[in-house]
Write a protein that holds these residues in place. Structure first.
Motif, PDB file in Angstrom:
ATOM      1  N   PHE A 548       0.990  -1.116   0.151  1.00 24.51           N
ATOM      2  CA  PHE A 548       0.075   0.073   0.025  1.00 24.51           C
ATOM      3  C   PHE A 548       0.893   1.350   0.019  1.00 24.51           C
ATOM      4  CE2 PHE A 548      -2.470  -3.505   1.912  1.00 24.51           C
ATOM      5  CZ  PHE A 548      -3.564  -3.222   1.167  1.00 24.51           C
ATOM      6  N   TYR A 549       1.375   1.570  -1.199  1.00 23.29           N
ATOM      7  CA  TYR A 549       2.352   2.538  -1.214  1.00 23.29           C
ATOM      8  C   TYR A 549       2.529   3.064  -2.694  1.00 23.29           C
ATOM      9  CZ  TYR A 549       7.019   4.668  -0.827  1.00 23.29           C
ATOM     10  OH  TYR A 549       8.169   5.575  -0.868  1.00 23.29           O
ATOM     11  N   ASP A 550       2.500   4.422  -2.620  1.00 23.42           N
ATOM     12  CA  ASP A 550       2.648   5.219  -3.955  1.00 23.42           C
ATOM     13  C   ASP A 550       4.179   5.616  -4.134  1.00 23.42           C
ATOM     14  OD1 ASP A 550       2.807   7.294  -5.887  1.00 23.42           O
ATOM     15  OD2 ASP A 550       0.867   8.110  -5.317  1.00 23.42           O
ATOM     16  N   CYS A 551       4.791   4.897  -4.920  1.00 22.33           N
ATOM     17  CA  CYS A 551       6.010   5.112  -5.471  1.00 22.33           C
ATOM     18  C   CYS A 551       6.553   6.456  -5.781  1.00 22.33           C
ATOM     19  CB  CYS A 551       6.431   4.028  -6.446  1.00 22.33           C
ATOM     20  SG  CYS A 551       6.140   2.387  -6.226  1.00 22.33           S
ATOM     21  N   ARG A 555       4.401   7.753  -0.199  1.00 19.37           N
ATOM     22  CA  ARG A 555       3.706   7.624   0.896  1.00 19.37           C
ATOM     23  C   ARG A 555       2.424   6.464   0.713  1.00 19.37           C
ATOM     24  NH1 ARG A 555      -1.269   9.738  -0.537  1.00 19.37           N
ATOM     25  NH2 ARG A 555      -1.654  11.201  -2.352  1.00 19.37           N
ATOM     26  N   GLY A 556       1.769   6.360   1.873  1.00 15.54           N
ATOM     27  CA  GLY A 556       0.766   5.212   1.751  1.00 15.54           C
ATOM     28  C   GLY A 556      -0.233   5.724   0.885  1.00 15.54           C
ATOM     29  N   ILE A 557      -0.927   4.586   0.466  1.00 12.79           N
ATOM     30  CA  ILE A 557      -2.186   4.691  -0.320  1.00 12.79           C
ATOM     31  C   ILE A 557      -2.992   3.364  -0.528  1.00 12.79           C
ATOM     32  CG2 ILE A 557      -0.991   4.030  -2.327  1.00 12.79           C
ATOM     33  CD1 ILE A 557      -2.343   6.163  -4.026  1.00 12.79           C
ATOM     34  N   ASP A 558      -4.263   3.546  -0.780  1.00 12.26           N
ATOM     35  CA  ASP A 558      -5.004   2.410  -0.959  1.00 12.26           C
ATOM     36  C   ASP A 558      -4.725   2.102  -2.539  1.00 12.26           C
ATOM     37  OD1 ASP A 558      -7.015   0.620  -1.154  1.00 12.26           O
ATOM     38  OD2 ASP A 558      -8.820   2.111  -0.920  1.00 12.26           O
ATOM     39  N   MET A 572     -11.198 -10.930   1.334  1.00 12.04           N
ATOM     40  CA  MET A 572     -10.252 -10.360   2.065  1.00 12.04           C
ATOM     41  C   MET A 572     -10.095  -8.831   1.814  1.00 12.04           C
ATOM     42  SD  MET A 572      -5.958 -11.680   2.427  1.00 12.04           S
ATOM     43  CE  MET A 572      -6.549 -13.218   3.254  1.00 12.04           C
ATOM     44  N   SER A 573     -10.571  -8.258   2.611  1.00  9.36           N
ATOM     45  CA  SER A 573     -10.850  -6.847   2.468  1.00  9.36           C
ATOM     46  C   SER A 573      -9.529  -6.066   2.137  1.00  9.36           C
ATOM     47  CB  SER A 573     -11.259  -6.229   3.684  1.00  9.36           C
ATOM     48  OG  SER A 573     -10.557  -6.267   4.814  1.00  9.36           O
ATOM     49  N   TRP A 574      -8.429  -6.307   2.550  1.00 14.47           N
ATOM     50  CA  TRP A 574      -7.000  -5.597   2.282  1.00 14.47           C
ATOM     51  C   TRP A 574      -6.518  -6.321   1.013  1.00 14.47           C
ATOM     52  CZ3 TRP A 574      -8.045  -8.910   6.432  1.00 14.47           C
ATOM     53  CH2 TRP A 574      -7.349  -9.848   6.514  1.00 14.47           C
ATOM     54  N   GLY A 575      -7.018  -7.530   0.539  1.00 13.91           N
ATOM     55  CA  GLY A 575      -6.289  -8.068  -0.610  1.00 13.91           C
ATOM     56  C   GLY A 575      -6.647  -7.428  -2.089  1.00 13.91           C
TER      57      GLY A 575
END
Length: 585
Positions: A548-551, A555-558, A572-575
């Motif tokens: 979960f990363y914006d290269c 920073r973190g991202i969905d 799986m909600s995060w998959g």
């Protein structure tokens, strides 16, 4: 004057103008005429017999139903269908023939015309007896719902040529291997390699190997497979002429078990070195280890960034360990976006095509599959698969899991209701065969007894079958994995499928079969969920541990909300999983 005995033709004025003559010429003519008549009669008899034989053969072909061992779709193949299809693609005529060796049992006992290359997905030229499933599996499947894109076919043929030129023990392989032994590379090589380490359970291995092959395709690398303890026993060679298995004398094989995030050649560990991270990230080592297992950290996950792909591009040897289906995150790397779009216009077909291309059961496993299918599933009007995987601790079967299975099957009209009060007099001729796969026999026994003790309200006959019940997963046992692979494949041959949340076993079956299953929600607090299940958005597997990363923004991202075709999984909600825009979300 003495008269000759009258001949049948002697009164014919044309053939016998002088019936009272006794010349030798007449006698010769009479004998010749008689001989010709006999020959002509025999000719008529032979032609008549041939016509009767042809008429009989045609009547058998047109009126006799095919064997139960063939898919329903094969029943509608006519001569004109085959003739028209042959204009576009190569057809295989599978005949009831005996094959010398251990594969006698595999050939279905009917003649059909089918596309053995699956629309060009498979390469021609293999020895068919060495891997019967490669070209025979089409007989057990429904007609192809998805046709492989021409660009994908072209890239697969190009990869096969690359593999033939650079595979084990070729001149290019030997040359690049020398660089690995010296530990450094100072110049570019003709061939670069990607080595897949055999790791985790069978379902995970199948999914990660498909992911690794796609990455090799995107980066023009040659894929080499660590055979581990059982890969050779389970899977045929997918590429012509040159093996995909890593040679036994590969110098790093002894280190595979010890490779982890602390290894000096681990890419994530390199990035933790500030000197390397702040520089141009030029890698002088001849190999890099990529740790993409479920426990990978933030530095390991930078593998999915464009800048890091540039750093890895010239490394001759990449060694990868993973237990994840990481394909969805490859679709989020900008430099791969166009190529992936060309390869897979329909995003949900990635594993469907790669799985059918790469994974062909060996003859031993194919025997398990075909014997079971023909014995228990072939005669049914409909085949239903129910894959049960329970992650709760304790000894099953669990009542709440059984309740959930029944609730899903009845709510979605997959199984008919039973009548507990009055007998059903109008029995239907329709039958359903339900294939159960589970480590426990308890669910199968409950379902079987339920439909044995009571008739269905529709009058349908429902039979339940379970090939094995191992009680617990035995990943390192050869025959256990043979049966597991056979059961995954059998599930993929069903018409309707129910799978369990989080299970890679179910993911493999649904994608190979091109099925969108109903997925059972994971129970909480040992209570059956309500609703018990739902239809999945696509047949693609779920990536359980995505970054979960914006290269670019660093920073973190969905990452499940970046592009329309990468969404969060149903189970799986995060998959993450691949879907098509027109899919029902």
């Amino acid at each position: 004057m003495k008269r000759l005995r009258r001949n049948p033709d002697e009164n014919d004025p044309e053939t016998n103008p002088d019936p009272d003559g006794e010349t030798s010429f007449l006698k010769d003519q009479q004998e010749r005429k008689c001989g010709l008549s006999s020959m002509r009669l025999m000719g008529f008899v032979v032609v008549a017999l041939m016509l009767v034989s042809v008429v009989f053969s045609v009547s058998v072909v047109l009126h006799d139903p095919p064997s139960d061992g063939v898919l329903e779709s094969a029943k509608d193949v006519t001569f004109f269908d085959a003739l028209e299809s042959s204009k576009e693609q190569q057809l295989l005529e599978v005949k009831p023939q005996k094959i010398v060796g251990p594969v006698d049992d595999y050939a279905p006992p009917v003649e059909v015309c089918k596309d053995k290359l699956q629309g060009g997905l498979l390469a021609a030229g293999f020895d068919e007896t060495s891997c019967v499933s490669r070209y025979q599996s089409v007989l057990y499947r429904k007609e192809l719902l998805h046709k492989a894109p021409p660009y994908l076919l072209s890239r697969l043929r190009s990869y096969e040529a690359l593999h033939k030129r650079c595979g084990p023990y070729t001149e290019s392989y030997n040359k690049t291997l020398e660089k690995l032994k010296t530990g450094h590379h100072l110049e570019s090589t003709d061939c670069n390699y990607l080595v897949w380490i055999s790791f985790s359970g069978l379902g995970n291995r199948i999914l990660t190997l498909a992911s690794t092959f796609l990455y090799a395709l995107l980066t023009n690398r040659v894929l080499l497979v660590d055979p581990g303890t059982d890969m050779v026993d389970l899977f045929c060679e997918p590429f012509p002429e040159v093996s995909w298995f890593l040679p036994p004398d590969f110098p790093l094989t002894s280190q595979f078990g010890s490779f982890d995030q602390k290894s000096p050649h681990c890419y994530g560990k390199m990035l933790k070195n500030s000197t390397f991270a702040d520089s141009s990230r030029s890698i002088s080592s001849s190999f890099v280890y990529l740790h993409l297992a479920h426990d990978y950290d933030d530095q390991d996950k930078l593998f999915f960034c464009d800048e890091d792909q540039t750093s890895l591009r010239e490394v001759p040897w990449l060694i990868m360990k993973s237990d994840n289906y990481f394909v969805p995150s490859l679709f989020l790397i900008p430099s791969f976006e166009q190529e992936l779009g060309n390869l897979f216009p329909r995003k949900e077909t990635v594993f469907h095509f790669l799985g059918r291309y790469l994974f062909h059961p060996t003859n031993q496993v194919w025997g398990l599959i075909t014997r079971y299918y023909q014995a228990y599933l072939a005669k049914a009007d409909e085949r239903i698969g129910i894959q049960i995987r329970v992650f709760d601790t304790g000894t099953g079967p669990f009542e709440h899991v059984f309740d959930q299975i029944i609730a899903c099957a009845l709510k979605e009209n997959l199984l008919p209701e039973i009548s507990t009060e009055k007998p059903i007099t109008n029995q239907s001729s329709k039958s359903k065969a339900v294939l159960i796969t589970s480590l426990s026999a308890g669910y199968f026994e409950r379902l079987r007894d339920m439909y044995w003790d009571h008739p269905t309200v529709t009058g349908e006959i429902v039979g339940f079958y379970q090939p094995s019940h191992e009680e617990y997963q035995q990943t390192e046992k050869q025959f256990h994995n043979r049966k597991a692979w056979a059961e995954m494949y059998l599930l993929s041959l069903t018409d309707v499928l129910v799978t369990s949340s989080w299970s890679t076993f179910g993911y493999v079956a649904q994608s190979l079969g091109g099925l969108k299953p109903w997925i059972l929600y994971k129970p909480e607090n040992r209570t059956a969920p309500d609703p018990p299940c739902r239809r999945v958005m696509s047949m693609e597997p779920c990536f359980h541990a995505p970054p979960f990363y914006d290269c670019k923004a660093k920073r973190g991202i969905d990452t499940g909300a970046v592009v329309p075709h990468v969404r969060h999984c149903e189970d799986m909600s995060w998959g993450l999983k691949l879907v098509d825009n027109e899919s029902e979300l």
